[in-house]
Design a protein around this motif. Sequence first.
Motif, PDB file in Angstrom:
ATOM      1  N   ARG A 113       0.746  -1.153   0.015  1.00 47.56           N
ATOM      2  CA  ARG A 113       0.009  -0.148  -0.023  1.00 47.56           C
ATOM      3  C   ARG A 113       0.889   1.366  -0.010  1.00 47.56           C
ATOM      4  O   ARG A 113       0.510   2.310  -0.340  1.00 47.56           O
ATOM      5  CB  ARG A 113      -1.078   0.083   1.258  1.00 47.56           C
ATOM      6  CG  ARG A 113      -0.134   0.260   2.375  1.00 47.56           C
ATOM      7  CD  ARG A 113      -1.315  -0.053   3.708  1.00 47.56           C
ATOM      8  NE  ARG A 113      -0.561   0.219   4.921  1.00 47.56           N
ATOM      9  CZ  ARG A 113      -0.173  -0.789   5.558  1.00 47.56           C
ATOM     10  NH1 ARG A 113      -0.240  -2.168   5.310  1.00 47.56           N
ATOM     11  NH2 ARG A 113       0.693  -0.672   7.004  1.00 47.56           N
ATOM     12  N   GLN A 114       2.199   1.123   0.504  1.00 47.68           N
ATOM     13  CA  GLN A 114       2.916   2.236   0.296  1.00 47.68           C
ATOM     14  C   GLN A 114       3.716   2.215  -0.933  1.00 47.68           C
ATOM     15  O   GLN A 114       4.818   3.295  -0.897  1.00 47.68           O
ATOM     16  CB  GLN A 114       4.155   2.011   1.437  1.00 47.68           C
ATOM     17  CG  GLN A 114       3.180   1.875   2.799  1.00 47.68           C
ATOM     18  CD  GLN A 114       4.513   1.637   4.022  1.00 47.68           C
ATOM     19  OE1 GLN A 114       4.954   0.859   3.932  1.00 47.68           O
ATOM     20  NE2 GLN A 114       4.395   2.575   4.979  1.00 47.68           N
ATOM     21  N   LEU A 115       3.454   1.741  -1.957  1.00 44.74           N
ATOM     22  CA  LEU A 115       4.030   1.613  -3.193  1.00 44.74           C
ATOM     23  C   LEU A 115       3.252   2.385  -4.323  1.00 44.74           C
ATOM     24  O   LEU A 115       1.988   2.244  -4.145  1.00 44.74           O
ATOM     25  CB  LEU A 115       4.523   0.353  -3.744  1.00 44.74           C
ATOM     26  CG  LEU A 115       5.431  -0.470  -2.751  1.00 44.74           C
ATOM     27  CD1 LEU A 115       5.704  -1.697  -3.110  1.00 44.74           C
ATOM     28  CD2 LEU A 115       6.718   0.252  -2.384  1.00 44.74           C
ATOM     29  N   SER A 116       3.766   3.016  -5.281  1.00 42.41           N
ATOM     30  CA  SER A 116       3.039   3.393  -6.407  1.00 42.41           C
ATOM     31  C   SER A 116       2.778   2.120  -7.389  1.00 42.41           C
ATOM     32  O   SER A 116       3.168   1.003  -6.988  1.00 42.41           O
ATOM     33  CB  SER A 116       3.651   4.401  -7.288  1.00 42.41           C
ATOM     34  OG  SER A 116       4.906   3.736  -8.074  1.00 42.41           O
ATOM     35  N   GLY A 117       1.812   2.293  -8.278  1.00 37.54           N
ATOM     36  CA  GLY A 117       1.317   1.127  -9.033  1.00 37.54           C
ATOM     37  C   GLY A 117       2.558   0.602  -9.828  1.00 37.54           C
ATOM     38  O   GLY A 117       2.658  -0.615 -10.022  1.00 37.54           O
ATOM     39  N   GLN A 148       5.683   0.622  -8.998  1.00 43.88           N
ATOM     40  CA  GLN A 148       6.820   0.131  -8.154  1.00 43.88           C
ATOM     41  C   GLN A 148       6.167  -1.411  -7.920  1.00 43.88           C
ATOM     42  O   GLN A 148       6.793  -2.293  -7.557  1.00 43.88           O
ATOM     43  CB  GLN A 148       6.719   0.925  -6.891  1.00 43.88           C
ATOM     44  CG  GLN A 148       7.727   2.043  -7.041  1.00 43.88           C
ATOM     45  CD  GLN A 148       7.488   3.063  -6.009  1.00 43.88           C
ATOM     46  OE1 GLN A 148       6.674   3.222  -4.913  1.00 43.88           O
ATOM     47  NE2 GLN A 148       8.503   4.079  -5.869  1.00 43.88           N
ATOM     48  N   GLN A 149       4.667  -1.385  -7.581  1.00 46.77           N
ATOM     49  CA  GLN A 149       4.019  -2.759  -7.193  1.00 46.77           C
ATOM     50  C   GLN A 149       4.394  -3.770  -8.303  1.00 46.77           C
ATOM     51  O   GLN A 149       4.765  -4.782  -7.956  1.00 46.77           O
ATOM     52  CB  GLN A 149       2.758  -2.566  -6.886  1.00 46.77           C
ATOM     53  CG  GLN A 149       2.261  -1.614  -5.678  1.00 46.77           C
ATOM     54  CD  GLN A 149       0.858  -1.807  -5.287  1.00 46.77           C
ATOM     55  OE1 GLN A 149      -0.022  -2.463  -6.084  1.00 46.77           O
ATOM     56  NE2 GLN A 149       0.361  -0.756  -4.701  1.00 46.77           N
ATOM     57  N   VAL A 202      -1.663   0.007 -15.092  1.00 45.64           N
ATOM     58  CA  VAL A 202      -0.739   1.315 -14.676  1.00 45.64           C
ATOM     59  C   VAL A 202      -1.075   2.328 -15.976  1.00 45.64           C
ATOM     60  O   VAL A 202      -1.351   1.923 -17.274  1.00 45.64           O
ATOM     61  CB  VAL A 202       0.650   1.119 -14.470  1.00 45.64           C
ATOM     62  CG1 VAL A 202       0.643  -0.019 -13.437  1.00 45.64           C
ATOM     63  CG2 VAL A 202       1.334   0.206 -15.790  1.00 45.64           C
ATOM     64  N   ASP A 203      -0.639   3.582 -15.808  1.00 43.08           N
ATOM     65  CA  ASP A 203      -0.713   4.535 -17.029  1.00 43.08           C
ATOM     66  C   ASP A 203       0.230   4.446 -17.860  1.00 43.08           C
ATOM     67  O   ASP A 203       1.298   3.597 -17.721  1.00 43.08           O
ATOM     68  CB  ASP A 203      -0.477   5.893 -16.056  1.00 43.08           C
ATOM     69  CG  ASP A 203       1.066   6.037 -15.434  1.00 43.08           C
ATOM     70  OD1 ASP A 203       1.889   6.574 -16.187  1.00 43.08           O
ATOM     71  OD2 ASP A 203       1.369   5.631 -14.189  1.00 43.08           O
ATOM     72  N   THR A 208       4.036   5.185 -17.119  1.00 40.83           N
ATOM     73  CA  THR A 208       4.655   3.910 -16.341  1.00 40.83           C
ATOM     74  C   THR A 208       4.809   2.663 -16.978  1.00 40.83           C
ATOM     75  O   THR A 208       5.620   1.899 -16.891  1.00 40.83           O
ATOM     76  CB  THR A 208       3.849   3.824 -15.133  1.00 40.83           C
ATOM     77  OG1 THR A 208       3.716   5.154 -14.314  1.00 40.83           O
ATOM     78  CG2 THR A 208       4.365   2.723 -14.136  1.00 40.83           C
TER      79      THR A 208
END
Length: 405
Positions: free
Chosen positions: A135-139, A141-142, A167-168, A171
Amino acid sequence: MELENLTKRYHGNPQPAVDNVNMEIAAGETVVFVGPSGCGKSTTLKMINRLIEPTSGRIRIDGEDVTDIDPVGLRRKVGYAIQSSGLFPHMTVAQNIGIVPKMTGWPKSRIRARVEEMLDLVGLDPGEFHGRYPRQLSGGQQQRVGVARALAADPPVLLMDEPFGAVDPITRDHLQDELIRLQRELHKTIVFVTHDFDEAIKLGDRIAVLREQSHIAQFDTPEAILTNPADDFVSGFVGAGAALKRLNLTRVGDVEITDYPTATVDDPLQDILQRLRAGGTNEVLLLDKHGRPYKWLRRGDLMRAKGSLARAGTLVHDTVTRDATLRDALEAVLTDNAGRVAVTGRRGAYEGVVDMETLMNSVHEMLEADRLDALEHQHDLEESRAGQTRAEQEGGGPGERGAPA
């Protein structure tokens, strides 16, 4: 890897979901399945690691028939990455990556070293991300952590089911570049599912265009499919602008990357001005403390800075890697509207700049090569027709048959 007569039937459905698929995939090759929704591409992928059990047929990996071995053991030897990463939310990044090595009995010291190696491999700082939760990561990074987890036990085969679909676009481009870089280093056998034909062109050594029930419409290299689609169904996937889609076949690393005057956020303003004067350009690229592109600074920006760079210049919104395609670079240059884009390496570190002139020269060379190929093809066709006409004339061709004596 070999798929032999692979079939999946579901109870109550008279038609098979996957019907008699035959395919050979070479070791170290990236093969992309692309096709319309519901055609069976994900089902075919999941039969390889037996998340879905085949109704009939065989799957061989390195000569071993995996349809007769323990499916749990098989899944520990085949990496699997899915859309939205599929990370366990109650586990840290390190625990997620180390889960398969732990299940296979690796000692703690080896798992710890492997987690750090994998984080570094996917471009994440082990010290920064080791103890974080999903939950502390961006999409993006996940997804990187998801790929790291899939590779942690060093499997020879990696299955990827639309892993970058959630993801966008920016990214997604960078994740695709990262996968290309990883594959160049690791040489895994990768089977990748997508509905995006441009993604298939960019990533695949070969592409399998699938119809309903995973019937193979064409299985060939991206270039062959772009230049010679097998039928109208495949042409529909290629779509318009096949020549421009070939920009996805050439990498930024294949064209000239120029150096630009750079400075860091800690450099004195006077030093930056001196570097700009000596560089022969009207701007300098400001790098952050990690050596990553941060701001573009023009002469006027520096003159108005009044001793501080805090509000001077224009933030760098987009970069490309050497593994990005020329299409990625062209889009970045056009979006930035300044005629250049910064090229980055591992963990986003600056490596150089590629400009519009270089990209357009490459496009013109590609279009000219296509034009010459078309002319050569037309010439060969005319020669063939002329030869056929001569043969008919010399042998009493169709136009002379039945003529009165």
